[in-house]
Each structure stands twice: as C-alpha cells, then as structure tokens.
Design a protein around this motif. Structure first.
Motif, PDB file in Angstrom:
ATOM      1  N   LEU A  22       0.858  -1.180   0.000  1.00  0.00           N
ATOM      2  CA  LEU A  22       0.000   0.000   0.000  1.00  0.00           C
ATOM      3  C   LEU A  22       0.893   1.228   0.000  1.00  0.00           C
ATOM      4  N   GLU A  24       0.780   5.621   0.352  1.00  0.00           N
ATOM      5  CA  GLU A  24      -0.032   6.750   0.806  1.00  0.00           C
ATOM      6  C   GLU A  24       0.162   7.939  -0.126  1.00  0.00           C
ATOM      7  N   GLY A  30      -3.504  10.155   4.545  1.00  0.00           N
ATOM      8  CA  GLY A  30      -4.371   9.074   5.000  1.00  0.00           C
ATOM      9  C   GLY A  30      -5.062   8.320   3.885  1.00  0.00           C
ATOM     10  N   TRP A  32      -4.691   5.704   1.337  1.00  0.00           N
ATOM     11  CA  TRP A  32      -3.826   4.585   0.960  1.00  0.00           C
ATOM     12  C   TRP A  32      -4.411   3.907  -0.265  1.00  0.00           C
ATOM     13  N   GLU A 119       3.641   0.609   2.983  1.00  0.00           N
ATOM     14  CA  GLU A 119       3.597  -0.486   3.956  1.00  0.00           C
ATOM     15  C   GLU A 119       3.215  -1.758   3.234  1.00  0.00           C
ATOM     16  N   VAL A 121       1.131  -5.050   3.978  1.00  0.00           N
ATOM     17  CA  VAL A 121       0.139  -5.523   4.936  1.00  0.00           C
ATOM     18  C   VAL A 121      -0.614  -6.725   4.363  1.00  0.00           C
ATOM     19  N   GLU A 125      -6.239  -6.634   5.643  1.00  0.00           N
ATOM     20  CA  GLU A 125      -5.967  -5.328   6.249  1.00  0.00           C
ATOM     21  C   GLU A 125      -5.933  -4.251   5.157  1.00  0.00           C
ATOM     22  N   ALA A 126      -5.340  -4.574   4.027  1.00  0.00           N
ATOM     23  CA  ALA A 126      -5.290  -3.621   2.917  1.00  0.00           C
ATOM     24  C   ALA A 126      -6.701  -3.221   2.496  1.00  0.00           C
ATOM     25  N   LYS A 128      -9.274  -2.962   4.261  1.00  0.00           N
ATOM     26  CA  LYS A 128      -9.851  -2.047   5.252  1.00  0.00           C
ATOM     27  C   LYS A 128      -9.268  -0.637   5.138  1.00  0.00           C
ATOM     28  N   ARG A 129      -8.069  -0.523   4.579  1.00  0.00           N
ATOM     29  CA  ARG A 129      -7.357   0.763   4.599  1.00  0.00           C
ATOM     30  C   ARG A 129      -7.441   1.573   3.322  1.00  0.00           C
TER      31      ARG A 129
END
Length: 150
Positions: A22, A24, A30, A32, A119, A121, A125-126, A128-129
């Motif tokens: 991911l 940013e 914020g 991503w 990052e 991940v 999790e990705a 969710k982000r």
C-alpha cells in the motif's frame, strides 16, 4: 494543460502469501492505495501502462516479476476534487486490474511528488485501509484467486 485519459490501471503488488503493498498519497494524507495511473500516449497497451506506473511509483521493474492482466475492469465516478485533471465534462474513469506477484516484500522507492509512505500488509488489512471501492474490489478478487474470503 494536457488532460488525463479516463482509462487507467490499478496494479495490486503482492507476495504469494498475500502481503500487499500500500502507498499513501502525497496530495491526500491518509489516502492509501495500490499503484494506479492513466494510460498515456506513449503507452501502446494497458500492460505498458501498468509497467510504467509500477516503475514510476515504486521503482520496481514489473517485467522482472509475474505481472498478470486479470481482464477485469471497473468504471467509477471521478472524485470531484480530481476532475480538473480531465477534459471538461469527463466524470467517469474505467480502471483495468493487474496483479504483480513478487517473491517477497521488497523495499520500494516512492515518487515523492505522488506518495509519502508505503507499507506491506495482509490483503484483508489492505482492504480495510484503501480509500477506493475499486481497490477494495480488486483486493477481494485477489483473495478469490487464492480461494480466501474477506
């Protein structure tokens, strides 16, 4: 000003165990996302666009790894705050999904004018982000390709 073409790629860069890169955005703290970018005149194909965008945004040479066209696209409404990049009246973009599987997580070299952090991940999790629903859908497809669910 040259306007962006409303045809783009989204490249999910991941490992075999589904760690996903991911990045940013520099222009939206914020936010991503995966690697994305519009087709340009010098690109002969969507694959060429994917290779170019991966190099520009991460410094990775996608031709050295397993880059696959998933032959899946999604059309979405362009966020109002980014419409100035497109010709007047253009409100939608069609995004084509690619996967790039790496042998392991690698350090990347971000384009500082585009991204400020990265990052690795887990794919869940990705999902969710990331800020884009098309990116979530691409991550869901990644899980399906590996017979996993969100």
């Amino acid at each position: 000003m040259d306007f962006k073409t409303p045809i783009s790629v989204l490249v999910l860069i991941h490992t075999a165990d589904l760690k996903v890169l991911l990045i940013e955005r520099a222009d939206k703290t914020g936010f991503w996302q995966s690697v994305t970018g519009s087709i340009e005149v010098e690109d002969a194909t969507l694959r060429d666009t994917a290779v170019r965008e991966v190099m520009e945004e991460t410094g990775l040479d996608a031709t050295q790894f397993d880059l696959s066209d998933w032959y899946f696209s999604q059309t979405y409404e362009i966020y109002e705050h980014w419409r100035y990049r497109y010709a007047p009246g253009v409100t939608h973009n069609t995004e084509h999904i690619f996967g790039l599987e790496l042998p392991s997580t690698l350090d990347v070299k971000l384009a500082p004018n585009e991204h400020v952090a990265y990052e690795w991940v887990d794919w869940r999790e990705a999902a969710k982000r990331v800020f884009s629903w098309t990116n979530v859908e691409a991550l869901r497809l990644l899980g399906e390709r590996h017979q996993l669910t969100l």
